[in-house]
Motif scaffolding. Structure first.
Motif, PDB file in Angstrom:
ATOM      1  N   VAL A  85      16.682 -15.387  -9.307  1.00  0.00           N
ATOM      2  CA  VAL A  85      15.673 -16.006  -8.431  1.00  0.00           C
ATOM      3  C   VAL A  85      14.639 -15.001  -7.954  1.00  0.00           C
ATOM      4  CG1 VAL A  85      17.295 -17.786  -7.653  1.00  0.00           C
ATOM      5  CG2 VAL A  85      17.038 -15.669  -6.331  1.00  0.00           C
ATOM      6  N   GLU A  86      14.830 -13.718  -8.266  1.00  0.00           N
ATOM      7  CA  GLU A  86      13.862 -12.721  -7.800  1.00  0.00           C
ATOM      8  C   GLU A  86      12.472 -12.997  -8.366  1.00  0.00           C
ATOM      9  OE1 GLU A  86      13.134  -7.871  -7.616  1.00  0.00           O
ATOM     10  OE2 GLU A  86      14.708  -8.692  -8.903  1.00  0.00           O
ATOM     11  N   ALA A  87      12.385 -13.226  -9.657  1.00  0.00           N
ATOM     12  CA  ALA A  87      11.069 -13.439 -10.284  1.00  0.00           C
ATOM     13  C   ALA A  87      10.325 -14.633  -9.690  1.00  0.00           C
ATOM     14  CB  ALA A  87      11.237 -13.596 -11.795  1.00  0.00           C
ATOM     15  N   PRO A  88      10.949 -15.812  -9.542  1.00  0.00           N
ATOM     16  CA  PRO A  88      10.214 -16.922  -8.942  1.00  0.00           C
ATOM     17  C   PRO A  88       9.832 -16.690  -7.484  1.00  0.00           C
ATOM     18  CG  PRO A  88      12.482 -17.575  -9.461  1.00  0.00           C
ATOM     19  CD  PRO A  88      12.234 -16.275 -10.121  1.00  0.00           C
ATOM     20  N   ILE A  89      10.647 -15.939  -6.733  1.00  0.00           N
ATOM     21  CA  ILE A  89      10.265 -15.644  -5.349  1.00  0.00           C
ATOM     22  C   ILE A  89       9.036 -14.746  -5.331  1.00  0.00           C
ATOM     23  CG2 ILE A  89      10.965 -14.562  -3.185  1.00  0.00           C
ATOM     24  CD1 ILE A  89      13.824 -15.336  -3.764  1.00  0.00           C
ATOM     25  N   VAL A  90       9.026 -13.715  -6.177  1.00  0.00           N
ATOM     26  CA  VAL A  90       7.860 -12.830  -6.249  1.00  0.00           C
ATOM     27  C   VAL A  90       6.633 -13.611  -6.700  1.00  0.00           C
ATOM     28  CG1 VAL A  90       6.875 -10.819  -7.410  1.00  0.00           C
ATOM     29  CG2 VAL A  90       9.265 -10.770  -6.663  1.00  0.00           C
ATOM     30  N   ASP A  91       6.818 -14.483  -7.669  1.00  0.00           N
ATOM     31  CA  ASP A  91       5.712 -15.292  -8.185  1.00  0.00           C
ATOM     32  C   ASP A  91       5.115 -16.151  -7.071  1.00  0.00           C
ATOM     33  OD1 ASP A  91       4.167 -15.803 -10.469  1.00  0.00           O
ATOM     34  OD2 ASP A  91       5.176 -17.726 -10.781  1.00  0.00           O
ATOM     35  N   ARG A  92       5.976 -16.804  -6.293  1.00  0.00           N
ATOM     36  CA  ARG A  92       5.504 -17.652  -5.203  1.00  0.00           C
ATOM     37  C   ARG A  92       4.837 -16.810  -4.119  1.00  0.00           C
ATOM     38  NH1 ARG A  92       3.880 -22.559  -4.840  1.00  0.00           N
ATOM     39  NH2 ARG A  92       5.718 -23.237  -6.009  1.00  0.00           N
ATOM     40  N   ALA A  93       5.389 -15.635  -3.830  1.00  0.00           N
ATOM     41  CA  ALA A  93       4.770 -14.769  -2.826  1.00  0.00           C
ATOM     42  C   ALA A  93       3.367 -14.351  -3.262  1.00  0.00           C
ATOM     43  CB  ALA A  93       5.639 -13.542  -2.587  1.00  0.00           C
ATOM     44  N   LEU A  94       3.201 -14.063  -4.555  1.00  0.00           N
ATOM     45  CA  LEU A  94       1.862 -13.743  -5.056  1.00  0.00           C
ATOM     46  C   LEU A  94       0.914 -14.919  -4.880  1.00  0.00           C
ATOM     47  CD1 LEU A  94       2.438 -11.659  -8.312  1.00  0.00           C
ATOM     48  CD2 LEU A  94       0.874 -11.071  -6.449  1.00  0.00           C
ATOM     49  N   ASP A  95       1.394 -16.115  -5.149  1.00  0.00           N
ATOM     50  CA  ASP A  95       0.564 -17.304  -4.980  1.00  0.00           C
ATOM     51  C   ASP A  95       0.080 -17.449  -3.543  1.00  0.00           C
ATOM     52  OD1 ASP A  95       0.792 -18.017  -7.630  1.00  0.00           O
ATOM     53  OD2 ASP A  95       2.473 -19.399  -7.299  1.00  0.00           O
ATOM     54  N   ARG A  96       0.937 -17.044  -2.599  1.00  0.00           N
ATOM     55  CA  ARG A  96       0.630 -17.259  -1.184  1.00  0.00           C
ATOM     56  C   ARG A  96      -0.066 -16.060  -0.534  1.00  0.00           C
ATOM     57  NH1 ARG A  96       2.561 -21.884   0.574  1.00  0.00           N
ATOM     58  NH2 ARG A  96       4.330 -22.915  -0.445  1.00  0.00           N
ATOM     59  N   THR A  97      -0.315 -15.007  -1.295  1.00  0.00           N
ATOM     60  CA  THR A  97      -0.963 -13.820  -0.732  1.00  0.00           C
ATOM     61  C   THR A  97      -2.472 -13.899  -0.932  1.00  0.00           C
ATOM     62  OG1 THR A  97       0.984 -12.462  -1.225  1.00  0.00           O
ATOM     63  CG2 THR A  97      -1.072 -11.305  -0.783  1.00  0.00           C
ATOM     64  N   PRO A  98      -3.259 -13.905   0.153  1.00  0.00           N
ATOM     65  CA  PRO A  98      -4.721 -13.976   0.022  1.00  0.00           C
ATOM     66  C   PRO A  98      -5.266 -12.773  -0.746  1.00  0.00           C
ATOM     67  CG  PRO A  98      -4.026 -14.373   2.296  1.00  0.00           C
ATOM     68  CD  PRO A  98      -2.825 -13.872   1.560  1.00  0.00           C
ATOM     69  N   VAL A  99      -6.374 -12.956  -1.399  1.00  0.00           N
ATOM     70  CA  VAL A  99      -7.015 -11.879  -2.155  1.00  0.00           C
ATOM     71  C   VAL A  99      -7.357 -10.704  -1.242  1.00  0.00           C
ATOM     72  CG1 VAL A  99      -9.052 -11.282  -3.527  1.00  0.00           C
ATOM     73  CG2 VAL A  99      -7.925 -13.490  -3.863  1.00  0.00           C
ATOM     74  N   ALA A 100      -7.669 -11.006   0.015  1.00  0.00           N
ATOM     75  CA  ALA A 100      -8.064  -9.948   0.947  1.00  0.00           C
ATOM     76  C   ALA A 100      -6.918  -8.964   1.228  1.00  0.00           C
ATOM     77  CB  ALA A 100      -8.537 -10.560   2.263  1.00  0.00           C
ATOM     78  N   ARG A 101      -5.684  -9.377   1.005  1.00  0.00           N
ATOM     79  CA  ARG A 101      -4.547  -8.470   1.251  1.00  0.00           C
ATOM     80  C   ARG A 101      -4.233  -7.733  -0.050  1.00  0.00           C
ATOM     81  NH1 ARG A 101      -0.348 -11.544   5.329  1.00  0.00           N
ATOM     82  NH2 ARG A 101       0.464  -9.395   5.471  1.00  0.00           N
ATOM     83  N   ALA A 102      -5.166  -6.881  -0.436  1.00  0.00           N
ATOM     84  CA  ALA A 102      -5.099  -6.223  -1.751  1.00  0.00           C
ATOM     85  C   ALA A 102      -3.850  -5.358  -1.897  1.00  0.00           C
ATOM     86  CB  ALA A 102      -6.360  -5.395  -1.978  1.00  0.00           C
ATOM     87  N   GLU A 103      -3.467  -4.613  -0.859  1.00  0.00           N
ATOM     88  CA  GLU A 103      -2.312  -3.726  -0.964  1.00  0.00           C
ATOM     89  C   GLU A 103      -1.022  -4.513  -1.150  1.00  0.00           C
ATOM     90  OE1 GLU A 103      -2.316  -0.643  -1.339  1.00  0.00           O
ATOM     91  OE2 GLU A 103      -4.228   0.094  -0.586  1.00  0.00           O
ATOM     92  N   LEU A 104      -0.905  -5.622  -0.447  1.00  0.00           N
ATOM     93  CA  LEU A 104       0.291  -6.444  -0.602  1.00  0.00           C
ATOM     94  C   LEU A 104       0.333  -7.070  -1.985  1.00  0.00           C
ATOM     95  CD1 LEU A 104       2.838  -7.750   0.465  1.00  0.00           C
ATOM     96  CD2 LEU A 104       1.428  -9.511   1.558  1.00  0.00           C
ATOM     97  N   ARG A 105      -0.793  -7.530  -2.479  1.00  0.00           N
ATOM     98  CA  ARG A 105      -0.846  -8.098  -3.834  1.00  0.00           C
ATOM     99  C   ARG A 105      -0.457  -7.043  -4.870  1.00  0.00           C
ATOM    100  NH1 ARG A 105      -2.788 -12.964  -4.769  1.00  0.00           N
ATOM    101  NH2 ARG A 105      -3.112 -12.389  -6.940  1.00  0.00           N
ATOM    102  N   ARG A 106      -0.937  -5.830  -4.659  1.00  0.00           N
ATOM    103  CA  ARG A 106      -0.622  -4.762  -5.609  1.00  0.00           C
ATOM    104  C   ARG A 106       0.887  -4.482  -5.613  1.00  0.00           C
ATOM    105  NH1 ARG A 106      -1.571   1.419  -5.979  1.00  0.00           N
ATOM    106  NH2 ARG A 106      -1.258   1.409  -3.741  1.00  0.00           N
ATOM    107  N   ALA A 107       1.496  -4.451  -4.431  1.00  0.00           N
ATOM    108  CA  ALA A 107       2.936  -4.194  -4.338  1.00  0.00           C
ATOM    109  C   ALA A 107       3.732  -5.321  -4.988  1.00  0.00           C
ATOM    110  CB  ALA A 107       3.340  -4.039  -2.876  1.00  0.00           C
ATOM    111  N   LEU A 108       3.312  -6.551  -4.756  1.00  0.00           N
ATOM    112  CA  LEU A 108       4.013  -7.693  -5.347  1.00  0.00           C
ATOM    113  C   LEU A 108       3.847  -7.720  -6.862  1.00  0.00           C
ATOM    114  CD1 LEU A 108       3.236 -10.459  -2.711  1.00  0.00           C
ATOM    115  CD2 LEU A 108       5.520  -9.672  -3.399  1.00  0.00           C
ATOM    116  N   LEU A 109       2.646  -7.391  -7.332  1.00  0.00           N
ATOM    117  CA  LEU A 109       2.421  -7.382  -8.775  1.00  0.00           C
ATOM    118  C   LEU A 109       3.264  -6.287  -9.438  1.00  0.00           C
ATOM    119  CD1 LEU A 109       1.036  -8.374 -11.289  1.00  0.00           C
ATOM    120  CD2 LEU A 109      -0.952  -6.961 -10.724  1.00  0.00           C
TER     121      LEU A 109
END
Length: 478
Positions: A85-109
């Motif tokens: 379930v790790e991959a789908p949780i990360v995938d959903r977190a990426l979906d819910r992360t605004p573009v403006a939160r670039a550092e968080l998106r980078r960490a999730l990616l």
């Protein structure tokens, strides 16, 4: 100059055993169901179970409607715990992360690439390859605090007390707060390879680091933290230049400059001729802060001198002070040096007021020399907290350590409180924690450049004391 973490030679075996026991206690208890709703508590409970069809089905159902902070809180768990379930949780977190939160998106990616590179590349294209090549700790969680401390030896009791203080300050303030887990890595005693290994392990899991206790190990940690980009809080290293080692390295104050300024403002220096005499081992920021504030208060600095640490004769220095008609002497050094200086001043019948740091406190001197301290003023090394808060912290310390809060516990509490503020502000990755901590840096030229964190508590004061009849009496705050 010994800092607040000077080792206690020959510490009792029982005390060392207590320290090791405290450091082995696991982090905060599992989040209660009432913390932010039973749905998340239930999901996290299932995530703690071994992977299986029923567990995975339940978690996949929860993922569909889970908000970003809740997804990130569950993602604090390891790949071994989360399983498929790790991959789908990360995938959903990426979906819910605004573009403006670039550092968080980078960490999730980066975590997405680590979990399922093919799916990440399909989703993000060449960006996934760029992120995969970057040195990003993919499993570092904002809800994990890594403390790097000596578990055994002369400093073990300090380490245990510091951890207890961090945990007390880190406790959620409201039922809706997300708990954070504290893990300790043993750095040994001046063991550079062990410190480096502990750093590598902690960075891989933790969104923020706290440590060490003394300057040399902390410098190693600060260098590594700069490379990884993980924020580091130094609770009490004597070398204040550690705060200059990277944009994500922070310190718990007060700074030497703040202490010097407070001492000057509490010493009535208008129109006085001021001299500065300091040990080669002293903190230069303390003297400079005093001098700068003295000038602002209308004093004139007429003498500056540094002596070699450990000297026992001040004949030349005192003659120079008398020749320059110094009226107020700022001194910073060791208590044994203070005895020699005060005796020389008395021998030469030099009439000047003396001020400095806690090495002038009467309890640090023999009874037969305490009369020489009459009228001396000195500033403390640590913040004093408002009475009500101090009582609460004493209670928290008693519950965790069996004793009222020491300065070490208070420094830990200030550290934990700063991290709690960052989490409550919504920080969800190391870079966001660092950004929140930067907002809490004291707005003063020296403290800001050296990244000293504001204690974050209205009513904190730096105490100044005057020795009267052998007793230190606190001078009222102006």
């Amino acid at each position: 100059m010994p800092g607040p973490f000077a080792p206690r030679a020959g510490a009792a075996p029982a005390l060392a055993a207590l320290a090791i026991m405290l450091l082995s206690i696991p982090g905060p208890a599992p989040w209660p169901a009432a913390a932010a709703g039973s749905a998340l508590a239930n999901a996290d409970g299932w995530a703690a179970q071994p992977p299986g069809r029923e567990r995975d089905h339940i978690l996949l159902g929860w993922i569909a409607n889970a908000p970003l902070p809740e997804l990130m809180w569950v993602l604090r768990r390891s790949p071994q715990e989360l399983g498929p379930v790790e991959a789908p949780i990360v995938d959903r977190a990426l979906d819910r992360t605004p573009v403006a939160r670039a550092e968080l998106r980078r960490a999730l990616l980066a975590r997405h690439v680590a979990v399922t590179s093919a799916r990440a590349r399909k989703r993000e294209g060449r960006l996934a390859d760029v992120v995969a090549a970057a040195p990003i700790p993919v499993h570092a969680s904002a809800f994990r605090v890594g403390m790097l401390l000596p578990v055994a030896g002369d400093y073990a009791d300090y380490a245990a007390t510091l951890r207890a203080g961090v945990e007390a300050g880190l406790a959620p303030h409201t039922a809706a707060g997300f708990p954070a887990e504290v893990t300790v890595w043993n750095t040994g005693q001046n063991d550079a390879p062990r410190i480096a290994a502990a750093l590598d392990s902690a960075v891989d899991r933790c969104g923020v680091l706290v440590g060490e206790l003394t300057s040399a190990p902390t410098e190693i940690l600060a260098s590594g933290a700069r490379v990884y980009g993980t924020p580091l809080i130094s609770p009490a290293a004597a070398n204040e230049n550690i705060g200059l080692m990277g944009p994500n390295v922070f310190q718990i104050g007060p700074s030497g400059a703040e202490r010097g300024e407070r001492l000057a403002h509490g010493t009535a220096l208008a129109d006085k001729r001021v001299g500065l005499l300091v040990s080669s081992d002293s903190n230069p920021a303390f003297a400079q802060g005093f001098a700068d504030a003295a000038v602002l208060d209308g004093a004139t600095v007429v003498s500056r001198a540094t002596y070699a640490a450990g000297v026992v004769s001040f004949r030349t220095e005192v003659r120079d002070l008398i020749a320059k008609k110094v009226e107020v002497l700022f001194w910073d050094g060791d208590a044994r040096e203070a005895d020699a200086l005060l005796r020389q001043l008395a021998h030469d019948r030099a009439s000047m007021r003396i001020c400095g740091g806690p090495a002038l406190a009467p309890e640090g001197h023999h009874a037969e020399t305490q009369f020489l301290l009459e009228g001396v003023q000195y500033v403390g090394e640590d913040w004093t907290l408002p009475e009500a808060l101090r009582a609460a912290i004493d209670s928290a310390s008693t519950a965790r350590t069996g004793a009222a809060a020491t300065p070490v516990f208070v420094r830990g509490w200030i550290t934990g409180n700063a991290l709690r503020a960052a989490l409550d502000a919504g920080a969800l990755c190391p870079a966001e924690i660092a950004a929140e901590l930067r907002q809490r840096v004291t707005k003063d030229a020296y403290a800001e450049s050296h990244r000293f964190l504001d204690p974050g508590v209205p009513g904190c004061e730096l105490p100044v004391f005057r020795v009267t009849r052998g007793v230190a009496v606190r001078v009222a705050q102006e």
